[in-house]
Write a protein that holds these residues in place. Structure first.
Motif, PDB file in Angstrom:
ATOM      1  N   ASP A  28       2.591   3.410  -3.412  1.00  0.00           N
ATOM      2  CA  ASP A  28       2.282   3.435  -1.919  1.00  0.00           C
ATOM      3  C   ASP A  28       2.402   4.502  -0.987  1.00  0.00           C
ATOM      4  O   ASP A  28       1.690   4.429   0.059  1.00  0.00           O
ATOM      5  CB  ASP A  28       2.843   1.800  -1.373  1.00  0.00           C
ATOM      6  CG  ASP A  28       2.500   0.892  -2.274  1.00  0.00           C
ATOM      7  OD1 ASP A  28       1.570   0.943  -2.661  1.00  0.00           O
ATOM      8  OD2 ASP A  28       3.297  -0.142  -2.151  1.00  0.00           O
ATOM      9  N   THR A  29       3.441   5.193  -1.175  1.00  0.00           N
ATOM     10  CA  THR A  29       3.703   6.381  -0.265  1.00  0.00           C
ATOM     11  C   THR A  29       3.007   7.498  -0.557  1.00  0.00           C
ATOM     12  O   THR A  29       3.098   8.540   0.096  1.00  0.00           O
ATOM     13  CB  THR A  29       5.266   6.494  -0.227  1.00  0.00           C
ATOM     14  OG1 THR A  29       5.708   7.045  -1.830  1.00  0.00           O
ATOM     15  CG2 THR A  29       6.120   5.290  -0.097  1.00  0.00           C
ATOM     16  N   ASP A  30       2.249   7.679  -1.538  1.00  0.00           N
ATOM     17  CA  ASP A  30       1.529   8.856  -2.048  1.00  0.00           C
ATOM     18  C   ASP A  30       0.225   8.905  -0.855  1.00  0.00           C
ATOM     19  O   ASP A  30      -0.087   8.082  -0.203  1.00  0.00           O
ATOM     20  CB  ASP A  30       0.975   8.558  -3.400  1.00  0.00           C
ATOM     21  CG  ASP A  30       2.131   9.211  -4.460  1.00  0.00           C
ATOM     22  OD1 ASP A  30       2.860   9.667  -3.929  1.00  0.00           O
ATOM     23  OD2 ASP A  30       1.849   8.423  -5.536  1.00  0.00           O
ATOM     24  N   SER A  31      -0.238  10.185  -0.901  1.00  0.00           N
ATOM     25  CA  SER A  31      -1.350  10.315   0.050  1.00  0.00           C
ATOM     26  C   SER A  31      -2.600   9.592  -0.277  1.00  0.00           C
ATOM     27  O   SER A  31      -2.746   9.312  -1.191  1.00  0.00           O
ATOM     28  CB  SER A  31      -1.433  12.033   0.084  1.00  0.00           C
ATOM     29  OG  SER A  31      -2.153  12.540  -0.981  1.00  0.00           O
ATOM     30  N   VAL A  57      -1.439  -6.341   8.282  1.00  0.00           N
ATOM     31  CA  VAL A  57      -0.168  -6.658   8.830  1.00  0.00           C
ATOM     32  C   VAL A  57       0.161  -5.713   9.934  1.00  0.00           C
ATOM     33  O   VAL A  57       0.666  -6.020  10.789  1.00  0.00           O
ATOM     34  CB  VAL A  57       0.811  -6.779   7.784  1.00  0.00           C
ATOM     35  CG1 VAL A  57       2.299  -6.852   8.040  1.00  0.00           C
ATOM     36  CG2 VAL A  57       0.726  -7.938   6.598  1.00  0.00           C
ATOM     37  N   ASP A  58       0.291  -4.402   9.381  1.00  0.00           N
ATOM     38  CA  ASP A  58       0.407  -3.607  10.442  1.00  0.00           C
ATOM     39  C   ASP A  58      -0.237  -3.563  11.510  1.00  0.00           C
ATOM     40  O   ASP A  58       0.140  -3.267  12.864  1.00  0.00           O
ATOM     41  CB  ASP A  58       0.306  -2.025  10.032  1.00  0.00           C
ATOM     42  CG  ASP A  58       1.439  -1.864   8.800  1.00  0.00           C
ATOM     43  OD1 ASP A  58       2.116  -2.394   8.741  1.00  0.00           O
ATOM     44  OD2 ASP A  58       0.988  -0.831   7.858  1.00  0.00           O
ATOM     45  N   MET A  59      -1.462  -3.740  11.621  1.00  0.00           N
ATOM     46  CA  MET A  59      -2.526  -3.581  12.759  1.00  0.00           C
ATOM     47  C   MET A  59      -2.129  -5.005  13.780  1.00  0.00           C
ATOM     48  O   MET A  59      -2.566  -4.922  14.883  1.00  0.00           O
ATOM     49  CB  MET A  59      -4.068  -3.780  12.482  1.00  0.00           C
ATOM     50  CG  MET A  59      -4.555  -2.573  11.483  1.00  0.00           C
ATOM     51  SD  MET A  59      -4.763  -1.239  12.627  1.00  0.00           S
ATOM     52  CE  MET A  59      -6.212  -1.743  13.167  1.00  0.00           C
ATOM     53  N   GLU A  60      -1.519  -6.063  13.349  1.00  0.00           N
ATOM     54  CA  GLU A  60      -1.293  -7.105  13.961  1.00  0.00           C
ATOM     55  C   GLU A  60      -0.322  -6.663  15.321  1.00  0.00           C
ATOM     56  O   GLU A  60      -0.183  -7.444  16.145  1.00  0.00           O
ATOM     57  CB  GLU A  60      -0.864  -8.200  13.260  1.00  0.00           C
ATOM     58  CG  GLU A  60      -1.986  -9.104  12.488  1.00  0.00           C
ATOM     59  CD  GLU A  60      -1.579 -10.424  11.870  1.00  0.00           C
ATOM     60  OE1 GLU A  60      -0.347 -10.772  12.015  1.00  0.00           O
ATOM     61  OE2 GLU A  60      -2.301 -11.305  11.426  1.00  0.00           O
ATOM     62  N   ASP A  61       0.601  -5.753  14.810  1.00  0.00           N
ATOM     63  CA  ASP A  61       1.540  -5.255  15.763  1.00  0.00           C
ATOM     64  C   ASP A  61       1.079  -4.453  16.799  1.00  0.00           C
ATOM     65  O   ASP A  61       1.788  -3.812  17.500  1.00  0.00           O
ATOM     66  CB  ASP A  61       2.959  -4.690  14.919  1.00  0.00           C
ATOM     67  CG  ASP A  61       3.398  -5.421  13.886  1.00  0.00           C
ATOM     68  OD1 ASP A  61       3.316  -6.649  14.139  1.00  0.00           O
ATOM     69  OD2 ASP A  61       3.964  -5.193  12.771  1.00  0.00           O
ATOM     70  N   ASP A  83       1.899  19.418   7.126  1.00  0.00           N
ATOM     71  CA  ASP A  83       2.141  19.541   8.343  1.00  0.00           C
ATOM     72  C   ASP A  83       2.410  18.085   8.905  1.00  0.00           C
ATOM     73  O   ASP A  83       3.375  17.848   9.253  1.00  0.00           O
ATOM     74  CB  ASP A  83       1.108  20.043   9.311  1.00  0.00           C
ATOM     75  CG  ASP A  83       1.031  21.799   8.795  1.00  0.00           C
ATOM     76  OD1 ASP A  83       1.757  22.143   8.219  1.00  0.00           O
ATOM     77  OD2 ASP A  83      -0.191  22.163   8.934  1.00  0.00           O
ATOM     78  N   ASN A  84       1.844  16.967   8.478  1.00  0.00           N
ATOM     79  CA  ASN A  84       1.903  15.807   8.904  1.00  0.00           C
ATOM     80  C   ASN A  84       3.291  15.070   8.376  1.00  0.00           C
ATOM     81  O   ASN A  84       3.805  14.482   9.103  1.00  0.00           O
ATOM     82  CB  ASN A  84       0.801  14.936   8.290  1.00  0.00           C
ATOM     83  CG  ASN A  84      -0.571  15.229   9.338  1.00  0.00           C
ATOM     84  OD1 ASN A  84      -0.416  15.732  10.329  1.00  0.00           O
ATOM     85  ND2 ASN A  84      -1.505  14.972   8.723  1.00  0.00           N
ATOM     86  N   LYS A  98       0.662   6.858  11.959  1.00  0.00           N
ATOM     87  CA  LYS A  98       0.238   7.897  10.997  1.00  0.00           C
ATOM     88  C   LYS A  98       0.197   7.068   9.519  1.00  0.00           C
ATOM     89  O   LYS A  98      -0.825   7.330   8.994  1.00  0.00           O
ATOM     90  CB  LYS A  98       1.214   8.924  10.803  1.00  0.00           C
ATOM     91  CG  LYS A  98       1.076  10.048   9.435  1.00  0.00           C
ATOM     92  CD  LYS A  98      -0.083  10.474   9.677  1.00  0.00           C
ATOM     93  CE  LYS A  98      -0.267  11.685   8.527  1.00  0.00           C
ATOM     94  NZ  LYS A  98      -0.334  11.066   7.227  1.00  0.00           N
ATOM     95  N   SER A  99       1.046   6.127   9.360  1.00  0.00           N
ATOM     96  CA  SER A  99       0.969   5.432   7.983  1.00  0.00           C
ATOM     97  C   SER A  99      -0.328   4.369   8.006  1.00  0.00           C
ATOM     98  O   SER A  99      -0.899   4.329   6.938  1.00  0.00           O
ATOM     99  CB  SER A  99       2.210   4.640   7.916  1.00  0.00           C
ATOM    100  OG  SER A  99       2.111   3.676   6.841  1.00  0.00           O
TER     101      SER A  99
END
Length: 711
Positions: free
Chosen positions: A279-282, A324-328, A358-359, A376-377
């Motif tokens: 999940d943490t990969d690009s 889930v992230d967009m609801e916040d 860079d990111n 960013k995530s």
């Protein structure tokens, strides 16, 4: 099975072989001379179709000057009476006044054989360790001064040692795992074609002769299907290898191994699953891996179902995380995130922004606010999802655009199986299901197939209630939003659901004391599905539509001239006026919109019921703790005094407007855009619906989202 790498393998030696050891003729080159390609595309095509076999006149060995040996080679004979002397192991031999030169292939092959034999027998591993070191030494490694190491083996040295291993592959048992690991971990993708072909031959022979190494070979190859390590394809002294060509070489190797070991697909399936990027990969890693998995299906069709199911599972997981992230986020902030991502950014894995480093450094900076890292995530996950689902659209498209009806139905069967086992049970899936939405509309037959699948789930009492309710939401959303769904299908589905709703009402009403989502969930989900279809497709339900009028002609009619068949009017009237009281449980946004439309169209007046419902407390009938699934009960919204939202259905309709920037191109023309109510929505104020206007914000949830459709 005859190997594609078949060919004579007569041993040969160079001119510097000690005379007391062996004598033979000069070796032949491993590859025929080939012309240098004129373009990257030419290279890719040539590598894709590369014949890995050798002509009968060829040998696997090259001598130092690269001259071919005669067609018939002398057999290498070792005279047992000749005195054998041990010479120091070295990559070079003396060449008189000319300094040093690489050992010949035959000499190296014999040295490799002895090294392996002595190591396996447990006598001496010194020579074995030197062979292992040759492959373990990376040409990309640098010393403390930034210079390449001095002991990097030459091209011929590396090639000759690989030939030696190829000739003695049967001796590489488990005791030689260290040497095999060094070879599998060595740099090979960035070397020339002759070495790549030789390396692939070694992988195939190793996997076929030593089954214990099959998993290691497959794992090494699949590890190159994601984002390639930096400097891959840029080895010193070799032409640059483009990532597309490097991926082609990986597939050429994997295809060859699978041909030699047909049972290898059973080992490959779990490996491609465990090797999927984290999940943490690009986004680049996820998209590249997805694209390469789809390529594997071409030469391993038996893995099609496993691979597509795996990709779908990953899609759904990323999709849910985005929701889930967009609801916040605030609405405007969420829109900005989507607008900041261009469709071109996800066209191909190699074309994504190259400022990931860079990111990453910015994200790791402790001074950066948590909000920036979260945004960013989210953007990274949107890139992943968009690129991966676009790849699946590309893969599924050919049978639906140019295949036979059987081809289309087979492809749809695969999509339907993933829908029922992966997508349907998942709450908050937002985009993954649009593969079905798009391809199911390719023909009336396919429309019926998807609608029938949902209907079977709705009516199947053996299914969990939550899946039956979810299937109702999918069917309603599909019928309401599908632009290629005919008026006849809309009416058929509405009649079918209406009959089902009436049956449920008759079953539940005798024991009903009041609205209760947990006890009567199938009734409420079916009622909400009908209300949703009515809001979007009411024109198709009128008698005028049955008589053949177009939607534009129906819009020109006065409200008093718009008539609905008795069957449609009766089923909704009886349900709305029953003790089950669906208007209290169904989503307020949908109920509000239905109330305004039904009043304007003289269908039914429900504002009196809405006013009564404001004074009705559903907590009288059911404990809030019993409502456990957020898909159909807004448990996350705490019930306050005068608030029954915790007992109401969520406005979950899975084919609401598609948002991903690149893959949305596949859905152009697939949507029924929201069309306002003629004579109602074009007025700033409506004196006859003052009660409804108090719910204006909730009403916008149903209509405003559609207006941003694919405009």
């Amino acid at each position: 099975m005859v190997s594609l790498f078949s060919g004579s393998r007569g041993p040969a030696t160079g001119p510097h072989t000690p005379s007391k050891m062996i004598t033979t003729s000069s070796p032949a080159p491993i590859l025929k001379n080939s012309k240098t390609p004129n373009s990257a595309a030419g290279v890719k095509h040539r590598m894709e179709e590369m014949d890995l076999s050798l002509s009968p006149a060829s040998s696997i060995a090259d001598d130092a000057d690269g001259q071919p040996s005669p067609r018939k080679k002398a057999r290498v004979q070792f005279d047992e009476d000749v005195e054998m002397r041990e010479i120091p192991y070295s990559n070079k031999v003396q060449n008189g006044s000319h300094g040093t030169t690489d050992k010949s292939a035959a000499v190296v092959r014999e040295e490799v054989r002895r090294a392996i034999q002595r190591h396996v027998s447990g006598g001496d591993s010194e020579a074995y360790d030197r062979v292992k070191e040759i492959f373990a030494t990376s040409p990309l490694r640098q010393d403390m001064n930034g210079m390449p190491p001095t002991n990097v083996p030459t091209h011929n040295t590396l090639k000759h040692h690989l030939m030696g291993l190829l000739s003695n592959v049967a001796a590489l048992d488990r005791s030689c795992s260290g040497l095999v690991s060094a070879v599998l971990g060595s740099e090979w993708l960035g070397r020339d074609e002759s070495y790549v072909k030789l390396y692939i031959r070694f992988l195939g022979n190793l996997a076929a002769a030593q089954g214990s190494y099959l998993a290691s070979v497959l794992k090494m190859l699949t590890n190159y299907m994601g984002e390639l390590p930096k400097r891959t394809g840029g080895l010193p002294g070799y032409p640059h290898v483009h990532p597309a060509e490097a991926y082609t070489r990986v597939h050429m190797a994997l295809r060859h191994v699978m041909q030699l070991v047909p049972s290898g697909s059973g080992s490959l399936s779990p490996i491609i699953s465990t090797q999927f990027p984290f999940d943490t990969d690009s986004a680049k890693a996820n998209i590249a891996y997805t694209q390469n998995l789809v390529r594997v299906i071409r030469y391993a069709p038996e893995l099609q179902a496993d691979i597509l199911a795996l990709i779908t599972e990953k899609l759904v997981k990323i999709d849910v995380q985005i929701q889930v992230d967009m609801e916040d986020l605030e609405d405007e902030e969420g829109e900005d995130v989507l607008h900041d991502i261009s469709p071109e950014a996800v066209m191909f894995a190699e074309d994504l922004d190259d400022d990931d480093d860079d990111n990453a450094s910015v994200m790791s900076d402790e001074s950066v606010e948590e909000e920036s890292r979260r945004l960013k995530s989210i953007k990274e996950n949107i890139l992943k999802l968009d690129g991966m689902i676009d790849t699946l659209f590309e893969y599924y498209s050919p049978p639906f655009t140019s295949g036979t009806l059987d081809d289309q139905e087979n492809a749809l069967d695969l999509l339907l199986s993933h829908f029922q086992t992966i997508i349907l049970p998942t709450y908050r899936s937002r985009h993954s299901q649009f593969l079905l939405f798009h391809f199911s509309q390719c023909s009336p037959v396919l429309v019926d197939r998807f609608a029938a699948t949902c209907v079977q789930l709705i009516f199947n009492k053996a299914q969990p209630a939550i899946l039956r309710q979810s299937a109702a939401a999918y069917l309603a959303s599909f019928v309401a939003r599908g632009a290629h769904i005919s008026s006849e299908v809309v009416r058929d589905v509405f009649d079918l659901l209406g009959t089902h709703l009436n049956t449920l009402r008759l079953d539940y009403e005798p024991s009903c004391r009041g609205p209760d989502l947990r006890r009567f969930g199938p009734f409420y989900s079916t009622a909400q599905a009908l209300l949703y279809i009515f809001c979007f497709r009411w024109r198709d339900l009128t008698t005028a539509a049955i008589d053949g009028d177009t939607p534009e002609q129906i819009d020109d009619l006065e409200p008093e001239d718009i008539i609905f068949p008795p069957s449609i009017r009766d089923v909704l009237h009886k349900a709305i006026l029953s003790k089950l009281n669906p208007l209290k449980v169904c989503s307020p946004a949908i109920v509000s919109q239905f109330a305004r439309m039904s009043q304007h169209l003289n269908f039914i007046y429900v504002f009196t019921i809405l006013e009564t419902n404001k004074r009705l407390r559903m907590s009288t009938y059911r404990n809030l703790a019993a409502l456990s699934d957020p898909r159909f009960s807004q448990v996350e919204r705490e019930t306050r005094a005068g608030d029954d939202l915790g007992y109401q259905l969520d406005a979950y309709f899975p084919f609401d407007p598609y948002q991903l920037p690149r893959s949305r191109r596949w859905l152009e023309g697939d949507y029924v855009n929201w069309r306002g109510i003629p004579g109602l929505d074009d007025r700033d104020d409506d004196d006859d619906s003052d009660e409804a206007e108090s719910d204006e914000d909730e009403d916008d949830d149903l209509s405003d989202g559609t207006e941003t459709d694919h405009e």
